[in-house]
Design an enzyme around this catalytic site. Sequence first.
Site, PDB file in Angstrom:
ATOM      1  N   ASP A  78      55.287  90.009  60.024  1.00  0.00           N
ATOM      2  CA  ASP A  78      55.129  91.442  59.728  1.00  0.00           C
ATOM      3  C   ASP A  78      56.017  91.845  58.551  1.00  0.00           C
ATOM      4  O   ASP A  78      56.979  91.150  58.207  1.00  0.00           O
ATOM      5  CB  ASP A  78      55.463  92.299  60.966  1.00  0.00           C
ATOM      6  CG  ASP A  78      56.895  92.103  61.460  1.00  0.00           C
ATOM      7  OD1 ASP A  78      57.375  90.956  61.487  1.00  0.00           O
ATOM      8  OD2 ASP A  78      57.552  93.104  61.804  1.00  0.00           O
TER       9      ASP A  78
ATOM     10  N   ASP B 248      66.706  80.771  60.917  1.00  0.00           N
ATOM     11  CA  ASP B 248      65.883  81.964  60.656  1.00  0.00           C
ATOM     12  C   ASP B 248      66.254  82.525  59.286  1.00  0.00           C
ATOM     13  O   ASP B 248      67.163  82.036  58.618  1.00  0.00           O
ATOM     14  CB  ASP B 248      66.148  83.007  61.764  1.00  0.00           C
ATOM     15  CG  ASP B 248      65.093  84.114  61.812  1.00  0.00           C
ATOM     16  OD1 ASP B 248      64.082  84.031  61.090  1.00  0.00           O
ATOM     17  OD2 ASP B 248      65.289  85.079  62.595  1.00  0.00           O
TER      18      ASP B 248
ATOM     19  N   ASP C 179      60.776  88.875  52.263  1.00  0.00           N
ATOM     20  CA  ASP C 179      61.030  89.242  53.665  1.00  0.00           C
ATOM     21  C   ASP C 179      59.702  89.462  54.374  1.00  0.00           C
ATOM     22  O   ASP C 179      59.223  90.570  54.410  1.00  0.00           O
ATOM     23  CB  ASP C 179      61.907  90.511  53.707  1.00  0.00           C
ATOM     24  CG  ASP C 179      62.259  90.947  55.108  1.00  0.00           C
ATOM     25  OD1 ASP C 179      62.071  90.158  56.045  1.00  0.00           O
ATOM     26  OD2 ASP C 179      62.708  92.097  55.276  1.00  0.00           O
TER      27      ASP C 179
ATOM     28  N   GLU D 284      59.239  91.710  64.044  1.00  0.00           N
ATOM     29  CA  GLU D 284      60.680  91.618  63.775  1.00  0.00           C
ATOM     30  C   GLU D 284      61.211  92.921  63.208  1.00  0.00           C
ATOM     31  O   GLU D 284      62.300  93.373  63.559  1.00  0.00           O
ATOM     32  CB  GLU D 284      60.955  90.468  62.787  1.00  0.00           C
ATOM     33  CG  GLU D 284      62.428  90.090  62.644  1.00  0.00           C
ATOM     34  CD  GLU D 284      63.216  90.927  61.649  1.00  0.00           C
ATOM     35  OE1 GLU D 284      64.449  90.929  61.715  1.00  0.00           O
ATOM     36  OE2 GLU D 284      62.594  91.603  60.807  1.00  0.00           O
ATOM     37  N   GLU D 285      60.452  93.526  62.297  1.00  0.00           N
ATOM     38  CA  GLU D 285      60.932  94.709  61.576  1.00  0.00           C
ATOM     39  C   GLU D 285      61.057  95.939  62.468  1.00  0.00           C
ATOM     40  O   GLU D 285      61.633  96.943  62.057  1.00  0.00           O
ATOM     41  CB  GLU D 285      60.010  95.015  60.387  1.00  0.00           C
ATOM     42  CG  GLU D 285      59.956  93.902  59.335  1.00  0.00           C
ATOM     43  CD  GLU D 285      61.275  93.715  58.585  1.00  0.00           C
ATOM     44  OE1 GLU D 285      62.244  94.421  58.893  1.00  0.00           O
ATOM     45  OE2 GLU D 285      61.308  92.847  57.698  1.00  0.00           O
TER      46      GLU D 285
ATOM     47  N   HIS E 223      59.019  85.630  60.115  1.00  0.00           N
ATOM     48  CA  HIS E 223      58.168  86.649  60.743  1.00  0.00           C
ATOM     49  C   HIS E 223      57.007  87.046  59.842  1.00  0.00           C
ATOM     50  O   HIS E 223      57.102  87.015  58.620  1.00  0.00           O
ATOM     51  CB  HIS E 223      58.976  87.860  61.216  1.00  0.00           C
ATOM     52  CG  HIS E 223      59.720  88.589  60.146  1.00  0.00           C
ATOM     53  ND1 HIS E 223      59.150  89.607  59.416  1.00  0.00           N
ATOM     54  CD2 HIS E 223      60.988  88.463  59.671  1.00  0.00           C
ATOM     55  CE1 HIS E 223      60.038  90.075  58.555  1.00  0.00           C
ATOM     56  NE2 HIS E 223      61.164  89.388  58.680  1.00  0.00           N
TER      57      HIS E 223
ATOM     58  N   HIS F 138      62.927  95.699  51.684  1.00  0.00           N
ATOM     59  CA  HIS F 138      62.760  97.007  52.349  1.00  0.00           C
ATOM     60  C   HIS F 138      62.706  98.149  51.328  1.00  0.00           C
ATOM     61  O   HIS F 138      62.732  99.321  51.708  1.00  0.00           O
ATOM     62  CB  HIS F 138      63.859  97.298  53.385  1.00  0.00           C
ATOM     63  CG  HIS F 138      63.762  96.413  54.595  1.00  0.00           C
ATOM     64  ND1 HIS F 138      64.136  96.811  55.850  1.00  0.00           N
ATOM     65  CD2 HIS F 138      63.308  95.147  54.749  1.00  0.00           C
ATOM     66  CE1 HIS F 138      63.944  95.826  56.711  1.00  0.00           C
ATOM     67  NE2 HIS F 138      63.435  94.799  56.057  1.00  0.00           N
TER      68      HIS F 138
HETATM   69 ZN   LIG Z   1      62.924  89.982  57.711  1.00  0.00          ZN
END
Ligand SMILES: [Zn+2]
Length: 450
Positions: free
Chosen positions: A91, A180, A120, A154-155, A89, A423
């Site tokens: 984003d 994924d 990520d 996605e997030e 992804h 994150h």
């Molecule tokens: Zn991710």
Amino acid sequence: MTPGEGAREGTRDHSRAVGKLQALVRIPTVSHRDWSLVDTDAFDRLLVELERQFPLLHERLELTRIPTHALLLRWPGRSSERPVVLMAHLDVVPVEGTWQHPPFSGDVVDGSIWGRGTLDDKGCVAAICEAVETLLEDGFVPAQDVWLSFGCNEEVSGEAATLAVEELARRDVRPWFVLDEGGAVASEAFPGVAAPVGVVGVTEKGVTSLELRVEGRGGHASTPARMGPTARIARAITRIDRSPMPASTPEPTIELFRRMAPHAPLPLRALMANAGRLGPVLTRALVAAGPEPAAMTRTTFAVTTLSGSPALNVVAATAKAGVNIRIMVGDTVAGVLEHVRKVVADDQVHIDVVEQNEPSPVSPRDEAFGLVETTIAELFPDAVPAPYVMMAATDSRFFTRICDRVYRFAPFRMTKAQRESIHSYDEHLGVDAFLDGVRWYRRLIERLPA
Ligand SMILES: [Zn+2]
């Protein structure tokens, strides 16, 4: 790696690949649940940058734009019988905490590329694209169609992945397998296990949220009635907290322990090797070991949001609690709702389902898993490949609609600190780890069977 392939690899300019990831990290594609708050210009610029960095990929693959900024690309192979989908992804989550290096700098310091999204998930985007780009430069044609699906939300659980699945379904594409983000080549994965574990997610928990609500009369705080909305909501919360759902160890977790057993400290080896027979003992040990291991064995409930009266001297007319639930494979949304109603045991507590997702079906460990596994063994010979149950959600859960084999693995070496930076702050990916990731995707594509 075959000798010929090694020779080609040796002449390739690796700083070029690193520069491409740096360029992607420097564009702050932060997603929000409310798309009106999103800097869509950043997403536009990212798509332009991708085209600039991977020109052959954009020239030779068929591109379908998925609203708003997601991409679905098809690389025609010699056969369309067993297509595969590689996902990532575009984003990233917002910046948190204090960083040692600016989060959108893409700086290379101490052998690592720093920045939000390196792990990520722009590392995967860049590694997949560079693998495809270099294979195209070499004139390679994959044995099977290779699809790339890059989401843009996605997030924030946006719908780009669902739309990509609809597009594939519309074109009658039934992927042989989907790969994924998710697992990694994780060091310090389990106390005492020295070898890194190449964990491949074969299922993920289902995310479901409930809102509990109690209505009452409200009124002046000087004359409160007993068991008003706040007291009732509090009682419901403590009842949920006191009554966890039954724990058990799912099959992929048993297999994970079995595979780690030879690398574990002697006292644990027998328990782990016989995890299948000693399931209940293992489950009790995990539950006792703390919240993280316990979450591997059952559906979890977290009361996250709470609200009552807006003023100190006013009795709440409405009290609410939000409950975020991660449903274990084997449990269902309906079963969880039944459990909550039963333990709350109060018909004045209204229960609304805010979002509901069943856990993903467990992907089989057949030839496709074997391909992922042997490619891990080839590029990361010191690592133990193993299946596992993912605690977090990925876009790939939507692909279970059109594909039985959904695997979640990013081919990067990650320390515990790196996994915790996702994150959070100080997210960074080793330069060598990134280049190994590019090689891993290359080998996976090269090894697709006819
Ligand atoms: Zn991710």
